[in-house]
Scaffold this motif. Sequence first.
Motif, mmCIF file in Angstrom:
data_model
loop_
_atom_site.group_PDB
_atom_site.id
_atom_site.type_symbol
_atom_site.label_atom_id
_atom_site.label_comp_id
_atom_site.label_asym_id
_atom_site.label_seq_id
_atom_site.Cartn_x
_atom_site.Cartn_y
_atom_site.Cartn_z
ATOM 1 N N MET A 130 0.829 -1.210 0.000
ATOM 2 C CA MET A 130 0.000 0.000 0.000
ATOM 3 C C MET A 130 0.863 1.260 0.000
ATOM 4 N N ARG A 131 2.030 1.216 0.636
ATOM 5 C CA ARG A 131 2.951 2.354 0.583
ATOM 6 C C ARG A 131 3.479 2.550 -0.841
ATOM 7 N N VAL A 132 3.783 1.451 -1.519
ATOM 8 C CA VAL A 132 4.219 1.544 -2.918
ATOM 9 C C VAL A 132 3.081 2.078 -3.782
ATOM 10 N N ALA A 133 1.859 1.630 -3.509
ATOM 11 C CA ALA A 133 0.701 2.089 -4.286
ATOM 12 C C ALA A 133 0.482 3.589 -4.119
ATOM 13 N N ALA A 134 0.731 4.096 -2.920
ATOM 14 C CA ALA A 134 0.557 5.533 -2.700
ATOM 15 C C ALA A 134 1.590 6.340 -3.486
ATOM 16 N N ARG A 135 2.802 5.804 -3.608
ATOM 17 C CA ARG A 135 3.864 6.508 -4.331
ATOM 18 C C ARG A 135 3.807 6.300 -5.834
ATOM 19 N N ARG A 136 3.619 5.041 -6.272
ATOM 20 C CA ARG A 136 3.826 4.696 -7.670
ATOM 21 C C ARG A 136 2.590 4.184 -8.406
ATOM 22 N N GLY A 137 1.526 3.851 -7.679
ATOM 23 C CA GLY A 137 0.322 3.351 -8.331
ATOM 24 C C GLY A 137 0.044 1.904 -7.965
ATOM 25 N N ALA A 138 -1.210 1.506 -8.139
ATOM 26 C CA ALA A 138 -1.654 0.182 -7.718
ATOM 27 C C ALA A 138 -1.041 -0.939 -8.557
ATOM 28 N N LYS A 139 -0.882 -0.720 -9.847
ATOM 29 C CA LYS A 139 -0.354 -1.779 -10.705
ATOM 30 C C LYS A 139 1.089 -2.117 -10.332
ATOM 31 N N ARG A 140 1.898 -1.111 -10.103
ATOM 32 C CA ARG A 140 3.285 -1.366 -9.702
ATOM 33 C C ARG A 140 3.358 -1.993 -8.320
ATOM 34 N N ALA A 141 2.433 -1.609 -7.457
ATOM 35 C CA ALA A 141 2.398 -2.214 -6.124
ATOM 36 C C ALA A 141 2.061 -3.699 -6.218
ATOM 37 N N LYS A 142 1.156 -4.053 -7.113
ATOM 38 C CA LYS A 142 0.791 -5.466 -7.281
ATOM 39 C C LYS A 142 1.955 -6.266 -7.859
ATOM 40 N N ILE A 143 2.691 -5.669 -8.785
ATOM 41 C CA ILE A 143 3.862 -6.347 -9.346
ATOM 42 C C ILE A 143 4.916 -6.548 -8.254
ATOM 43 N N ALA A 144 5.155 -5.517 -7.455
ATOM 44 C CA ALA A 144 6.136 -5.637 -6.367
ATOM 45 C C ALA A 144 5.701 -6.694 -5.361
ATOM 46 N N LEU A 145 4.418 -6.718 -5.046
ATOM 47 C CA LEU A 145 3.903 -7.711 -4.107
ATOM 48 C C LEU A 145 3.960 -9.121 -4.694
ATOM 49 N N ALA A 146 3.695 -9.255 -5.983
ATOM 50 C CA ALA A 146 3.801 -10.562 -6.637
ATOM 51 C C ALA A 146 5.236 -11.069 -6.596
ATOM 52 N N ARG A 147 6.194 -10.178 -6.809
ATOM 53 C CA ARG A 147 7.602 -10.559 -6.732
ATOM 54 C C ARG A 147 7.960 -10.998 -5.310
ATOM 55 N N LYS A 148 7.466 -10.269 -4.308
ATOM 56 C CA LYS A 148 7.717 -10.655 -2.915
ATOM 57 C C LYS A 148 7.072 -11.998 -2.584
ATOM 58 N N LEU A 149 5.878 -12.225 -3.098
ATOM 59 C CA LEU A 149 5.223 -13.512 -2.863
ATOM 60 C C LEU A 149 6.020 -14.655 -3.465
ATOM 61 N N ALA A 150 6.589 -14.451 -4.650
ATOM 62 C CA ALA A 150 7.406 -15.495 -5.278
ATOM 63 C C ALA A 150 8.632 -15.796 -4.432
ATOM 64 N N VAL A 151 9.263 -14.751 -3.912
ATOM 65 C CA VAL A 151 10.447 -14.937 -3.068
ATOM 66 C C VAL A 151 10.072 -15.669 -1.789
ATOM 67 N N ILE A 152 8.973 -15.273 -1.170
ATOM 68 C CA ILE A 152 8.532 -15.902 0.083
ATOM 69 C C ILE A 152 8.165 -17.361 -0.142
ATOM 70 N N MET A 153 7.423 -17.645 -1.216
ATOM 71 C CA MET A 153 7.022 -19.031 -1.465
ATOM 72 C C MET A 153 8.230 -19.920 -1.752
ATOM 73 N N HIS A 154 9.216 -19.396 -2.471
ATOM 74 C CA HIS A 154 10.421 -20.180 -2.732
ATOM 75 C C HIS A 154 11.188 -20.426 -1.431
ATOM 76 N N ARG A 155 11.328 -19.410 -0.604
ATOM 77 C CA ARG A 155 12.070 -19.558 0.648
ATOM 78 C C ARG A 155 11.355 -20.528 1.586
ATOM 79 N N MET A 156 10.020 -20.472 1.612
ATOM 80 C CA MET A 156 9.257 -21.414 2.437
ATOM 81 C C MET A 156 9.488 -22.846 1.963
ATOM 82 N N TRP A 157 9.600 -23.026 0.654
ATOM 83 C CA TRP A 157 9.818 -24.352 0.088
ATOM 84 C C TRP A 157 11.216 -24.869 0.451
ATOM 85 N N ILE A 158 12.214 -23.991 0.358
ATOM 86 C CA ILE A 158 13.585 -24.391 0.672
ATOM 87 C C ILE A 158 13.738 -24.706 2.158
#
Length: 162
Positions: free
Chosen positions: A126-154
């Motif tokens: 939501m902080r990213v969305a306030a600065r850069r817009g909702a679409k970029r915030a969703k992309i950033a969050l999707a990237r974080k989710l990918a990192v988290i899911m991979h780390r949880m798997w490892i």
Amino acid sequence: MLDAAISPLLSARDAMAGEFAKLDKLVRDQARKDEVCHRRMTIPGVGAVVAMTFRAAIDDPTRFRSSKSVGACFGLTSRRYQSGETDRVTSITKAGDASVRVALFEAAHVMLVRITRWPPLRASAMRVAARRGAKRAKIALARKLAVIMHRMWIDGTEFKTA
């Protein structure tokens, strides 16, 4: 006359809805049986389809040296154009598996729009969305989710909300 024309369409729609329900239940059951997918489904916004899509795309999690590189594998990083003195950061690269990218983007959208509580992931997006817009915030969050899911798997760890 209208009833005769629409009746077969409605019966075909009902049959397709029934088959879709069976397929959806099958996917949810498979995701619950799989330990890795079940662990991923504890992340807010991540459901059975996202967990199974991610697992299918990354069959061997050890092929990534770092969890940070998973986002780049699915094209969730910024594209750069550099020539001479020009250096522009544009949209995402869209490299890799598009179905995983779409699934992660939808999980990020659900986390931002539908989930009522405020986990730290949502707050940062939501902080990213306030600065850069909702679409970029969703992309950033999707990237974080990918990192988290991979780390949880490892690591074999559970998702912690706080």
